[in-house]
Design a protein around this motif. Sequence first.
Motif, mmCIF file in Angstrom:
data_model
loop_
_atom_site.group_PDB
_atom_site.id
_atom_site.type_symbol
_atom_site.label_atom_id
_atom_site.label_comp_id
_atom_site.label_asym_id
_atom_site.label_seq_id
_atom_site.Cartn_x
_atom_site.Cartn_y
_atom_site.Cartn_z
ATOM 1 N N ASP A 91 42.452 44.880 58.389
ATOM 2 C CA ASP A 91 43.462 44.049 57.731
ATOM 3 C C ASP A 91 43.434 44.215 56.220
ATOM 4 O O ASP A 91 44.491 44.269 55.574
ATOM 5 C CB ASP A 91 43.238 42.582 58.108
ATOM 6 N N ALA B 30 46.636 45.867 54.097
ATOM 7 C CA ALA B 30 47.351 45.083 53.089
ATOM 8 C C ALA B 30 47.267 45.745 51.723
ATOM 9 O O ALA B 30 48.261 45.797 50.976
ATOM 10 C CB ALA B 30 46.775 43.669 53.033
ATOM 11 N N CYS C 32 52.738 37.248 46.908
ATOM 12 C CA CYS C 32 52.179 37.270 48.261
ATOM 13 C C CYS C 32 52.458 35.952 48.972
ATOM 14 O O CYS C 32 52.113 34.882 48.468
ATOM 15 C CB CYS C 32 50.673 37.523 48.209
ATOM 16 N N GLY D 94 51.009 33.963 51.556
ATOM 17 C CA GLY D 94 49.819 33.799 52.389
ATOM 18 C C GLY D 94 50.141 32.853 53.528
ATOM 19 O O GLY D 94 51.287 32.688 53.933
ATOM 20 N N VAL E 183 44.734 36.581 58.002
ATOM 21 C CA VAL E 183 45.582 36.267 56.859
ATOM 22 C C VAL E 183 44.762 36.267 55.580
ATOM 23 O O VAL E 183 45.213 36.734 54.531
ATOM 24 C CB VAL E 183 46.311 34.921 57.051
ATOM 25 N N HIS F 209 44.422 39.764 54.679
ATOM 26 C CA HIS F 209 45.657 40.299 54.102
ATOM 27 C C HIS F 209 45.776 39.902 52.630
ATOM 28 O O HIS F 209 46.161 40.716 51.787
ATOM 29 C CB HIS F 209 46.872 39.778 54.873
ATOM 30 N N VAL F 210 45.435 38.655 52.354
ATOM 31 C CA VAL F 210 45.463 38.185 50.965
ATOM 32 C C VAL F 210 44.428 38.935 50.136
ATOM 33 O O VAL F 210 44.681 39.308 48.988
ATOM 34 C CB VAL F 210 45.226 36.665 50.891
ATOM 35 N N SER G 123 52.180 38.047 54.684
ATOM 36 C CA SER G 123 51.014 38.217 55.546
ATOM 37 C C SER G 123 51.380 38.538 56.981
ATOM 38 O O SER G 123 50.565 39.071 57.730
ATOM 39 C CB SER G 123 50.145 36.959 55.514
#
Length: 350
Positions: free
Chosen positions: A164, A168, A186, A188, A200, A203-204, A252
């Motif tokens: 992930d 991202a 972004c 989130g 998530v 991803h952030v 996300s």
Amino acid sequence: MAKVTRDDVARLAGTSTAVVSYVINNGPRPVAPATKEKVLAAIEQLGYRPNSVAQAMASRRTNLIGMVVPDARQPFFAEMAHAVERAASERGKLVLIGNSDYVDDREVHYVRAFLGMRVSGLILVSQGPSQRAAEEFAAMEGAKVVLLHRRPEAIDDVAVVTDDVGGAEAVVRHLLEEHGHPYVACFGGPVDSPAPGDPVIDHVEGWQRAMDAHGLPTEPHLIDAPFHRYGAYEVALGVLRSADRPSAIFCSTDDQAIGVLRAAREVGLRVPEDLAVAGFDDVPEAALADPPLTTVASDRDAMARAAVDLVLDDSLMVPGSDTERVRKFPSRLVVRRSCGCHPDRVPTPV
């Protein structure tokens, strides 16, 4: 009409009831191909249907796999559940699916119910730290559990995840380096829901790494938004109507990105001319969005097969180091028109 029994099948096939059992259960002993064909032909001719309840009572295991997801209405979880069901069917298993609805009590309810039914294994897509679920696993001796998509800190069972963070970071770098945006905002998740081990959060983190590599601040550009398209749409309306709106947004989830695309149309912004949008998950709708959505794909089919193999094969569940107990699959950047690129054609999801 008299009920067909295993003895009837064995008599017609010219073999023992034990051999019939080995064919039906695919073991524990091998059966010669010619003999197996005779047994299967006898089963078909007689219309024999094994008593799965009796089999489960004898073996203390059913032909079922339990699967708990946060919300099967969301495209990503629906796709993942379908991939698991397909992989399980190839192994002669059925899948029971429960939705936790992001509620800890409901997650524990399904974990307890499925383990109590003596499923062959449990595949858990958990929504949080899940300390109570970990306690249920410990209380149920011999329970085989595989974590899919994320690995909460509270649970140390084998996990199948994707990269992930790397995925991202790749898509945000693409927006910054290939399209020259001054920064990327972004979307989130909800501020009170992500926890360590949540994709998530990863991803952030990937977004932050890409921004940090370009010397860009992140705090003012991280936007709290629900995971689904409807909530993300409402948040995006406010963001895109503001005077300092971003020129690029990384979401996300693809479901959030689809909500952002709708909001952009509503406020009169063109994608990608006025606003670039990218997501994560590569759900089937991403390729059919208007414009088609740039996103990050994971190999859901391979991950589902790995999860099913792990819950069914004892040899694969040998305890090891923490690194060995996490199977990480690579992610892949899928470039489409929503970021400003113009590929010759839009890939068709299978």
